[in-house]
Design a protein around this motif. Structure first.
Motif, PDB file in Angstrom:
ATOM      1  N   PRO A 199       0.833  -1.217   0.000  1.00 32.88           N
ATOM      2  CA  PRO A 199       0.000   0.000   0.000  1.00 32.88           C
ATOM      3  C   PRO A 199       0.862   1.259   0.000  1.00 32.88           C
ATOM      4  CG  PRO A 199       0.087  -0.951   2.190  1.00 32.88           C
ATOM      5  CD  PRO A 199       0.798  -1.914   1.289  1.00 32.88           C
ATOM      6  N   ASP A 200       0.302   2.319  -0.517  1.00 33.50           N
ATOM      7  CA  ASP A 200       0.970   3.613  -0.515  1.00 33.50           C
ATOM      8  C   ASP A 200       0.849   4.208   0.890  1.00 33.50           C
ATOM      9  OD1 ASP A 200       2.004   6.104  -0.899  1.00 33.50           O
ATOM     10  OD2 ASP A 200       0.808   6.586  -2.669  1.00 33.50           O
ATOM     11  N   LEU A 201       1.982   4.311   1.590  1.00 34.58           N
ATOM     12  CA  LEU A 201       1.953   4.769   2.988  1.00 34.58           C
ATOM     13  C   LEU A 201       1.533   6.226   3.120  1.00 34.58           C
ATOM     14  CD1 LEU A 201       5.192   3.069   4.367  1.00 34.58           C
ATOM     15  CD2 LEU A 201       2.839   2.223   4.396  1.00 34.58           C
ATOM     16  N   SER A 202       1.580   6.966   2.029  1.00 36.10           N
ATOM     17  CA  SER A 202       1.176   8.375   2.080  1.00 36.10           C
ATOM     18  C   SER A 202      -0.342   8.542   2.054  1.00 36.10           C
ATOM     19  CB  SER A 202       1.800   9.148   0.921  1.00 36.10           C
ATOM     20  OG  SER A 202       1.313   8.656  -0.327  1.00 36.10           O
ATOM     21  N   GLU A 203      -1.072   7.437   1.809  1.00 39.29           N
ATOM     22  CA  GLU A 203      -2.528   7.518   1.709  1.00 39.29           C
ATOM     23  C   GLU A 203      -3.212   7.084   3.010  1.00 39.29           C
ATOM     24  OE1 GLU A 203      -3.720   5.223  -1.634  1.00 39.29           O
ATOM     25  OE2 GLU A 203      -2.814   6.567  -3.122  1.00 39.29           O
ATOM     26  N   TYR A 204      -2.535   7.273   4.140  1.00 39.50           N
ATOM     27  CA  TYR A 204      -3.112   6.823   5.402  1.00 39.50           C
ATOM     28  C   TYR A 204      -4.314   7.656   5.822  1.00 39.50           C
ATOM     29  CZ  TYR A 204      -0.273  10.681   7.206  1.00 39.50           C
ATOM     30  OH  TYR A 204       0.294  11.916   7.417  1.00 39.50           O
ATOM     31  N   ARG A 205      -4.496   8.843   5.222  1.00 40.67           N
ATOM     32  CA  ARG A 205      -5.681   9.650   5.541  1.00 40.67           C
ATOM     33  C   ARG A 205      -6.927   9.105   4.850  1.00 40.67           C
ATOM     34  NH1 ARG A 205      -1.516  13.239   4.845  1.00 40.67           N
ATOM     35  NH2 ARG A 205      -1.062  14.658   6.602  1.00 40.67           N
TER      36      ARG A 205
END
Length: 359
Positions: free
Chosen positions: A186-192
């Motif tokens: 997963p893209d860790l920057s998309e945690y929001r």
């Protein structure tokens, strides 16, 4: 007190154990309290405690509380010093209600118990391979519990996940699900984002599960080596695996000679018959005391033999035809297995001791 005079006295010690400090008491040959003292839970503190006790006279034995936890280090030190150690069990409730409670009184009660021989048992020694087995088994138990929690959280998280994620994961088996989730990137920057947060969380939980799975496998291998070395004959018996054998070895301890007979081992495992007769009814019931982990191990062995061993099947069938319930037959079977296990463990222990003496 003069040293020559002190050497003529026979005294008994008692210790109330704590994490950082131990409180010790000494009684004379008439069970009169001679003094109390406080000592650090370090090697120097143990040395000072023994020297302090010997200043009152010749130490016959020492009663120690909680030799399996706070008193483990003190137990090992006193045993190496050649002092007889007794483990003091539950305190005298009547005396506690009458006198109250503090650390000095608890230490004095331990000394009184060691003097009279009441409320005392021979402690398990904690300096052999069984102690190594215990430490590894405790680590394995906590790892299994953590792995189970990780899997439960994975399953509950999937239930609440967005439909797109839930539909793709619902039909997978356990290991297929865990390995699939662990392989996600997963893209860790998309945690929001909700979908991204679910993917990150599920991947983290799956990797945690696999790490614990590998840790348990490593611990199982180490436990298996110790069990095979300690009791190869035990695991060669029908339906006794490494886990069950390890638990029974832990229950017996590094010094199974402290158990007076196979009946005492059965009582320790909670499989000794307890009279439950009344009037014209003569029967025995299950023992609900003892080490429940050992009882569980014997139960699993009994169920395994009941499924695979023709002699065990015939025995249970005969007991039932005699009028006993299946539960009573199973209780008797567990008692028989405890007898078998006890003789195997004690025989192997004698062999190990003889080999050590010969070396």
């Amino acid at each position: 007190m003069d040293i020559a005079e002190a050497s003529r006295h026979r005294i008994v010690g008692g210790v109330d154990t704590h994490k950082d400090l131990h409180v010790a008491a000494v009684v004379d040959e008439r069970d009169r309290v001679l003094g109390t003292g406080c000592f650090a839970t370090t090697r120097q503190g143990y040395r000072q405690m023994l020297a302090w006790m010997r200043s009152f006279g010749d130490v016959q034995r020492i009663g120690i509380e909680s030799t399996g936890s706070y008193g483990a280090g003190l137990l090992r030190y006193m045993q190496k010093a050649g002092i007889e150690v007794m483990e003091v069990t539950t305190p005298d409730k009547h005396d506690r209600r009458r006198r109250g409670k503090n650390d000095d009184l608890d230490a004095q009660n331990a000394a009184h118990a060691a003097f009279s021989g009441r409320r005392t048992v021979t402690p398990r020694s904690r300096d052999g391979m069984v102690e190594s087995l215990r430490v590894l088994a405790v680590c394995r138990k906590t790892a299994v519990a953590a792995r189970r929690v990780a899997l439960q959280i994975i399953q509950t998280t999937i239930v609440c996940a967005p439909d797109g994620l839930r539909d793709t994961l619902r039909s997978m088996t356990r290991m297929q699900l865990v390995r699939t989730l662990a392989a996600w990137r997963p893209d860790l920057s998309e945690y929001r984002d909700v979908d991204g947060a679910y993917r990150i969380s599920l991947k983290s939980l799956a990797r945690r599960y696999l790490e614990l799975h590998d840790e348990i496998a490593d611990l199982d291998a180490m436990i298996g080596v110790i069990v095979k070395e300690l009791a190869p004959e035990l695991i060669a018996r029908n339906s006794i695996g490494n886990t069950g054998a390890a638990q029974l070895l832990l229950t017996a301890g590094d010094n199974p000679e402290r158990l007076r007979s196979e009946a005492s081992f059965a009582a320790l495992c909670g499989v000794s018959p307890v009279p439950a007769s009344s009037g014209k009814t003569v029967r025995h019931r299950l023992n609900r005391g003892g080490d429940r982990a050992a009882n569980s191990a014997l139960h699993i062995i009994a169920i395994g033999r009941l499924r695979t061993d023709p002699a065990t099947k015939a025995y249970v069938a005969r007991r039932i035809t005699e009028g006993h319930s299946k539960l009573d037959a199973l209780r008797a079977l567990k008692r028989y297995i405890a007898r078998e296990v006890f003789h195997i463990i004690t025989r192997r222990h004698r062999q190990i001791n003889q080999a050590q003496i010969a070396a």
